[in-house]
Structure formats: C-alpha cells, structure tokens
Scaffold this motif. Structure first.
Motif: not given
Lengths: 173, 125
Positions: A2, A4, A100, A103-104, A115, A119
């Motif tokens: 993930i 960002l 940031y 948005k997730y 996550f 990440i």
C-alpha cells in the motif's frame, strides 16, 4: 504493497509547519500548552488507556478520524514529559498526514490489519520521522530555544573555557 | 437511545472544556480517576445515581448551585442512568478508532495476534 506517496519534507519545512501550529494556537508560553490545545481547543478526546504500552509497545496513537488520542495511562501519569511528546507527535500526524490517511478508509478489522501489514515502509518511516520532528519543534520552539541559548550562554561560557583549558574532551566517556 | 446514552457525558465534557481545563488536570485537581471520567464523558459509563457524587461533580465543574447548568447536570444524569451499561462498541465504531500510524518503542511491527489484542483493548477502553 500500500503506497500513500507521502511527500518528503525537509526539516526546515517541518519547522515552518510547527511554527504555524504554535502561531495559530497563540502558544507563546513555555511549556507549550500542548494538552490544552488538543483537549480544550481542538476538542480531541485524550483517552487514558491502561495497559496500552505493556500490550503493544505503543504509548499513544491518534484515531484515523482524528477525534481521539489514546494515551497509555501509566505514561500519562508517571512519564509526563514523554506523554507531552506523544501528544505533540500525534497532533503532527493530524497536521501533516490527514489528507493522505483520509484517502485510505478502513472498513473492517481485517482491512486494518492488511493496511498495517502492507503499508510501504518508506511511507511509514516518513510519517514517523515527520511526527518526531514536529513533536520536538513544537515543544522546543526555535525562537524560544535561541532566546534561552543567548540568555544562558554567558553563564555557561566560563565552564566551557575551564573545560578547554584543562583539555577535557567534548565527549567524555 | 444513543442520544440519551451520551447526554450526561457530553454536557459534562462541555462544562469542563468551558472552564478551559484538560481532563487530566481536572481529575488531578479534584481527585477523580481520569479513566472513569473519560468513560463518563464518552457515554460508556453510567453517571452516578447519588446526589452527593453528582454534587461533587457539579462543584468541581464550577457550576453554581441552583443555576440552569446545575439542574441540567442532574436532569441529564437521570436521563442517562440505566441506559449506558448495555453499550458495547460494535465493529463499525471500533474500526473508526483503529490506529493507522503508531510508533512502537522498539520500532518493530506488531504481530497480527497483538493487533487483535490491541483492537479488543480499544473496544473495552
């Protein structure tokens, strides 16, 4: 993984963000009233959490909706300076990383664990470094540090001179 | 039901913040347990039922006796009593509280098992 795409922020840029934060909140006194700003002014709940540190090795965190900061109760009661730093660090995430993280959105416990697991470590490191830097720069404002430095240097200079004349190294074992 | 559950706590928190006092220093000054007062403010602990305890809270909050706020506090306590103990944070509420960024003292990732335990700790706190 993930990603960002957390921006790189130079230290002086983080210092500017910290100074803006202090200015916005009329924080002109030392110690900076970080707890008052968060709890009373921002209306963010600071939740004393027994066992947080011993369970997870974490002494505090801010929730993704930025409505609460969970703080280990032992740290809050017995390690006050560390607690203050935790608050300043966490509010740094609010100031610098909210866009940031918004948005997730996380929709489930499994999604949260995914996550954390996936990440991008570089993004994570950037957020943490920026949080650390922001925390320090808020609690020790540059201008105040310079003022105190100028004020106390004359008192310390004789000791420095004495150390120099006795060949005492800068770093002593 | 939700509104009744948080009525007392929201009012309590509003009065405390109106005084410009943080939860920690409020509790320190008046000898209250910050964990319990936090739960009270968030509506996950029932307000006290005794007049004496409510009076102690009112005085600590700087509420003048027989003022509107005084009666509001007592009325809200009556309205919230008996509603709260059934409350348990559901998964949807819990998910909104799970941290996306947190630093561990040793800088290591938390194992999936520990993450489950952390989630349960947040649910219970």
């Amino acid at each position: 993984m993930i990603n960002l795409d957390i921006s790189f922020l130079a230290y002086h840029k983080i210092a500017d963000i910290a100074e803006d934060f202090l200015r916005e909140n009329d924080a002109n006194t030392i110690p900076v009233p970080i707890e008052e700003i968060i709890d009373v002014d921002y209306g963010i709940d600071i939740i004393p959490t027994p066992g947080l540190l011993s369970l997870s090795d974490v002494d505090g965190f801010i929730t993704p909706d930025f409505s609460c900061i969970y703080a280990d109760q032992f740290v809050q009661e017995q390690r006050f300076f560390r607690y203050r730093f935790t608050l300043a660090h966490e509010i740094g995430h609010f100031k610098m990383h909210k866009n940031y993280l918004d948005k997730y959105p996380i929709n489930s416990i499994d999604g949260w664990k995914k996550f954390i697991e996936e990440i991008d470590p570089k993004d994570y490191s950037k957020m943490e470094f920026q949080g650390y830097a922001f925390g320090g720069l808020v609690l020790v404002p540059r201008k105040e540090l310079e003022t105190q430095f100028d004020k106390f240097l004359p008192d310390v200079m004789p000791l420095i001179e004495q150390a120099r004349s006795n060949d005492i190294p800068r770093e002593t074992p | 039901m939700e509104e009744k559950r948080t009525l007392f706590g929201s009012f309590f928190k509003e009065m405390r913040r109106k005084k410009g006092v943080t939860l920690r220093s409020f509790c320190l000054e008046h000898g209250f347990d910050p964990g319990n007062i936090s739960k009270l403010e968030r509506g996950i602990m029932a307000p006290p039922t005794t007049h004496k305890k409510l009076e102690a809270y009112a005085l600590a909050l700087g509420i003048e006796e027989a003022s509107d706020d005084w009666y509001n506090l007592f009325d809200n306590a009556a309205a919230s009593s008996g509603v709260i103990p059934t409350y348990m944070m559901n998964d949807a509420a819990l998910v909104r509280r799970l941290p996306l960024v947190f630093r561990t003292l040793r800088g290591e990732k938390i194992s999936p098992e520990k993450l489950d335990e952390l989630a349960e700790l947040i649910r219970k706190t």
